[in-house]
Design a protein around this motif. Sequence first.
Motif, PDB file in Angstrom:
ATOM      1  N   CYS A   1       8.519   2.211 -12.602  1.00 49.85           N
ATOM      2  CA  CYS A   1       8.228   2.667 -11.246  1.00 49.85           C
ATOM      3  C   CYS A   1       9.424   2.328 -10.376  1.00 49.85           C
ATOM      4  O   CYS A   1       9.745   1.154 -10.176  1.00 49.85           O
TER       5      CYS A   1
ATOM      6  N   HIS B   1       1.827  12.705 -18.102  1.00 49.13           N
ATOM      7  CA  HIS B   1       2.278  12.243 -16.787  1.00 49.13           C
ATOM      8  C   HIS B   1       1.106  11.844 -15.881  1.00 49.13           C
ATOM      9  O   HIS B   1       1.285  11.058 -14.948  1.00 49.13           O
TER      10      HIS B   1
ATOM     11  N   GLN C   1      -1.712  10.023 -14.174  1.00 51.38           N
ATOM     12  CA  GLN C   1      -2.114   8.613 -14.091  1.00 51.38           C
ATOM     13  C   GLN C   1      -1.318   7.765 -15.095  1.00 51.38           C
ATOM     14  O   GLN C   1      -1.858   6.871 -15.758  1.00 51.38           O
ATOM     15  N   TYR C   2      -0.037   8.023 -15.173  1.00 48.55           N
ATOM     16  CA  TYR C   2       0.832   7.413 -16.174  1.00 48.55           C
ATOM     17  C   TYR C   2       0.774   5.888 -16.136  1.00 48.55           C
ATOM     18  O   TYR C   2       0.717   5.233 -17.184  1.00 48.55           O
ATOM     19  N   LEU C   3       0.781   5.307 -14.943  1.00 51.58           N
ATOM     20  CA  LEU C   3       0.834   3.850 -14.856  1.00 51.58           C
ATOM     21  C   LEU C   3      -0.518   3.183 -15.105  1.00 51.58           C
ATOM     22  O   LEU C   3      -0.577   1.964 -15.259  1.00 51.58           O
TER      23      LEU C   3
ATOM     24  N   GLU D   1       1.809   8.294  -7.483  1.00 50.55           N
ATOM     25  CA  GLU D   1       0.393   8.606  -7.670  1.00 50.55           C
ATOM     26  C   GLU D   1      -0.459   7.351  -7.598  1.00 50.55           C
ATOM     27  O   GLU D   1      -1.540   7.350  -7.000  1.00 50.55           O
ATOM     28  N   ARG D   2      -0.001   6.269  -8.204  1.00 45.64           N
ATOM     29  CA  ARG D   2      -0.780   5.024  -8.195  1.00 45.64           C
ATOM     30  C   ARG D   2      -1.039   4.536  -6.775  1.00 45.64           C
ATOM     31  O   ARG D   2      -2.110   3.981  -6.491  1.00 45.64           O
TER      32      ARG D   2
ATOM     33  N   TRP E   1       5.151   8.945 -11.009  1.00 52.03           N
ATOM     34  CA  TRP E   1       4.318   7.951 -11.689  1.00 52.03           C
ATOM     35  C   TRP E   1       3.844   6.875 -10.714  1.00 52.03           C
ATOM     36  O   TRP E   1       2.657   6.594 -10.604  1.00 52.03           O
TER      37      TRP E   1
ATOM     38  N   CYS F   1       9.738   9.250  -7.847  1.00 54.27           N
ATOM     39  CA  CYS F   1       9.087   9.301  -9.155  1.00 54.27           C
ATOM     40  C   CYS F   1       7.575   9.380  -9.005  1.00 54.27           C
ATOM     41  O   CYS F   1       6.960   8.491  -8.417  1.00 54.27           O
TER      42      CYS F   1
END
Length: 220
Positions: free
Chosen positions: A201, A189, A191-193, A60-61, A57, A55
């Motif tokens: 997540c 989508h 930087q969703y978090l 990326e974090r 999301w 996933c």
Amino acid sequence: MFTLKRKPSALPSPDKALPGRASLIPTASSHYVSGAALKGPYSEGAMKALFGLGCFWGAERKFWQIPGVYVTAVGYAGGFTPNPTYEEVCTGMTGHNEAVLVVYDPAKVSYAELLKTFFEAHDPTQGMRQGNDVGTQYRSGIYYFTDEQHRAAEAAKASYEKALKARGLGPITTEILPAPEFYFAEDYHQQYLAKNPHGYCGLGGTGVTCQIGTGVEADA
């Protein structure tokens, strides 16, 4: 990032993939966390890396938190359908992976350190899934831009596979391929978090340390 609908467990052939479209889909202009231009121009000397690890999301974090990373963006890579939408990718009929583009300063963070984050942030032995997220869009992938990145990726995979085997885990299924076309995902989508701190997540690592990036190299 999960669905009850059953998805294909194998990539479609190019002739069976969805047709897509000629125009780019809209996305954000700037990074929600740093404010930097999402599509550039990037700082002089910046380099790019591209990974798929489930996933996007949560994936990326993992990377925007690393010092020396200028910009991250989520999108779709490794498929056949031009300019796909998220809904199309979710059908499994575009061939794309959910991917994270990482733009970084090699003087502040090495590609080996990015590989360490990549391997430790997910389980690279799971094939066409990552935890509860099932489908070809969640496969593990490293997409290299240079010969040096290719060699580093292969070395990291070999080293980490030995460490996983020692802990009783199976072989790594990560695909290592030249960087394909990267299509930026839709605005919501990106930087969703950061926008939704309590959002879903599904990433979970193996708990096994990847020694690449800590001065340890794979055996020749």
